[in-house]
Write an enzyme that holds these catalytic residues in place. Structure first.
Site, mmCIF file in Angstrom:
data_model
loop_
_atom_site.group_PDB
_atom_site.id
_atom_site.type_symbol
_atom_site.label_atom_id
_atom_site.label_comp_id
_atom_site.label_asym_id
_atom_site.label_seq_id
_atom_site.Cartn_x
_atom_site.Cartn_y
_atom_site.Cartn_z
ATOM 1 N N ASP A 102 -7.033 0.913 0.464
ATOM 2 C CA ASP A 102 -5.627 0.542 0.642
ATOM 3 C C ASP A 102 -5.336 -0.800 -0.335
ATOM 4 O O ASP A 102 -4.275 -0.856 -0.703
ATOM 5 C CB ASP A 102 -5.701 0.114 2.211
ATOM 6 N N GLU A 150 0.753 -1.314 0.154
ATOM 7 C CA GLU A 150 -0.081 0.090 0.157
ATOM 8 C C GLU A 150 0.863 1.364 0.115
ATOM 9 O O GLU A 150 0.510 2.260 -0.712
ATOM 10 C CB GLU A 150 -0.906 0.242 1.160
ATOM 11 N N ASP A 189 0.874 3.993 -3.085
ATOM 12 C CA ASP A 189 0.358 5.235 -2.938
ATOM 13 C C ASP A 189 1.455 6.259 -3.751
ATOM 14 O O ASP A 189 1.071 7.145 -4.458
ATOM 15 C CB ASP A 189 0.561 5.480 -1.488
ATOM 16 N N GLU A 235 -4.712 0.337 -3.568
ATOM 17 C CA GLU A 235 -3.071 0.997 -3.937
ATOM 18 C C GLU A 235 -2.085 -0.306 -3.709
ATOM 19 O O GLU A 235 -0.977 -0.238 -4.521
ATOM 20 C CB GLU A 235 -2.951 1.859 -2.594
#
Length: 226
Positions: A116, A43, A47, A119
């Protein structure tokens, strides 16, 4: 997992990356003896990949946007609310591995868990297939979102709007005046005033003259009640 790969139009060479992206920490904790990897590290990486993919696209395709509006647009595209929408499009919740308690608590529909995982999925694609494939996946969601304006952001060309208003009164003249320039070459800051005839009606700053002019026009519109 084959079903999800068809949906995302990407087939993993390393299936373990996909499994890790879809493994929630609650599931890993419930099965400690298996020493499973869960998706929090992915995650983190996802991002960053998401941010650079979106930033690169809007920088190249929105040439008239000042820095401040690029930042707002990017923020609206990478926020939890928007990623949750993307994850729901993929029905990602039904693929995520959750603990029994998390399942019963509605974890498969929880925005934070789904965003999450989305990502983490970006990071898994990046690690398995590289930046080109990861960006292709990201943009398959982001581009339609921008075109539909469903992220709640519409760029406003303040200069054009101000010009349209002033033109309603023949004889009135707008002029943008650079009043200050500071900072080193790589980090300049410009301050611009917008004049209506000889009167200052707005002032703005930015990293480029164009951005400063847009901000000056925005202030003028605000002062005029628009």
């Amino acid at each position: 997992m084959d079903e999800l790969e068809k949906k995302i139009n990407y087939h993993f060479k390393n299936k373990e990356l996909l499994t890790e992206a879809l493994t929630h920490s609650s599931y890993a904790n419930e099965h400690k003896k298996m020493h499973l990897k869960y998706n929090e590290r992915l995650e983190f990486l996802g991002d960053a990949v998401l941010s650079i993919s979106v930033s690169d696209y809007i920088f190249k395709n929105c040439p008239n946007y000042p820095e401040g509006d690029l930042t707002k647009l990017r923020a609206s595209l990478v926020c939890e609310k928007t990623l949750f929408i993307f994850a729901k499009e993929l029905e990602l919740g039904k693929y995520i591995l959750l603990s029994n308690g998390e399942k019963k608590g509605g974890g498969a529909e929880r925005p934070s868990i789904l965003s999450d995982a989305f990502e983490a999925l970006i990071a898994a694609i990046y690690l398995d297939g590289g930046m080109k494939e990861a960006s292709k996946f990201v943009l398959s969601f982001v581009v339609p979102e921008i075109k539909n304006h469903s992220v709640g952001f519409v760029f406003r060309d303040y200069k054009t709007k101000l010009q349209e208003i002033i033109q309603r009164n023949p004889g009135e003249k707008l002029n943008y005046v650079l009043v200050d320039e500071s900072g080193p070459d790589h980090n300049k800051h410009f301050v611009v005033e917008v004049h209506l005839n000889s009167n200052v009606i707005g002032k703005g700053g930015g990293r480029s003259k164009k951005e400063a002019e847009q901000q000056a026009a925005r202030e003028a519109l605000e002062l005029m009640g628009y």
